[in-house]
Write a protein that holds these residues in place. Structure first.
Motif, mmCIF file in Angstrom:
data_model
loop_
_atom_site.group_PDB
_atom_site.id
_atom_site.type_symbol
_atom_site.label_atom_id
_atom_site.label_comp_id
_atom_site.label_asym_id
_atom_site.label_seq_id
_atom_site.Cartn_x
_atom_site.Cartn_y
_atom_site.Cartn_z
ATOM 1 N N GLN A 263 30.441 24.273 35.713
ATOM 2 C CA GLN A 263 31.078 25.548 36.030
ATOM 3 C C GLN A 263 30.081 26.682 35.822
ATOM 4 O OE1 GLN A 263 35.045 26.212 34.437
ATOM 5 N NE2 GLN A 263 34.371 28.182 33.644
ATOM 6 N N ASP B 289 34.088 35.500 33.766
ATOM 7 C CA ASP B 289 34.869 35.128 34.948
ATOM 8 C C ASP B 289 34.196 33.957 35.660
ATOM 9 O OD1 ASP B 289 36.743 37.214 34.630
ATOM 10 O OD2 ASP B 289 35.346 38.620 35.582
ATOM 11 N N THR B 290 34.993 32.958 36.021
ATOM 12 C CA THR B 290 34.461 31.789 36.716
ATOM 13 C C THR B 290 34.039 32.165 38.133
ATOM 14 O OG1 THR B 290 35.911 30.362 35.426
ATOM 15 C CG2 THR B 290 34.982 29.429 37.437
ATOM 16 N N ASP C 206 29.824 30.818 35.321
ATOM 17 C CA ASP C 206 30.593 32.004 34.950
ATOM 18 C C ASP C 206 29.716 33.239 35.020
ATOM 19 O OD1 ASP C 206 33.004 30.582 34.098
ATOM 20 O OD2 ASP C 206 31.756 29.867 32.441
#
Length: 127
Positions: free
Chosen positions: A65, A71-72, A67
């Protein structure tokens, strides 16, 4: 091709930590790892509990992931079958490729063993 082209670009885009999920005594075990992706195969070099788990049960999951400010930006989840590669030369070459990606000393983590994960399925999301 199992991994969609957009997800491939995300996986290759920056040196992010992956979270490797293995199985230990019927329960999940998740640990952060550095990785390198190419052509539906993920390479990691590892040791300890993760390696022992893979030797017992080769089914694994990887979650990566990115970020920005909490916030992703995007996420990719990979499910696959891991193979332990007990070959010093192959492990050394993979370790150097992975360490280069993360701007680390090419010879760091010499005690680790190469694991290749053949991807069976992939999902991704951009935000």
């Amino acid at each position: 091709m199992t991994v969609p082209p957009e997800a491939e670009r995300l996986l290759e885009s920056e040196p992010l930590m992956a979270h490797l999920g293995t199985c230990s005594e019927g329960r999940p075990h998740v640990a952060p790892v550095w990785y390198r992706y190419e052509d539906d195969v993920v390479e990691i070099v590892t040791t300890g509990r993760k390696l022992a788990n893979i030797r017992e049960n080769p089914r694994v999951a990887l979650s990566i992931q990115a970020d920005e400010g909490g916030d992703t930006k995007w996420m990719v989840t990979l499910l696959g079958t891991a193979t332990v590669v007990d070959d010093a030369a192959g492990t050394g070459a993979a370790r150097r490729r992975i360490n280069e990606k993360y701007d680390a000393d090419p010879d760091a983590y010499a005690e680790n063993t190469l694991v290749r994960v053949e991807i069976g399925s992939a999902s991704y999301q951009t935000y």
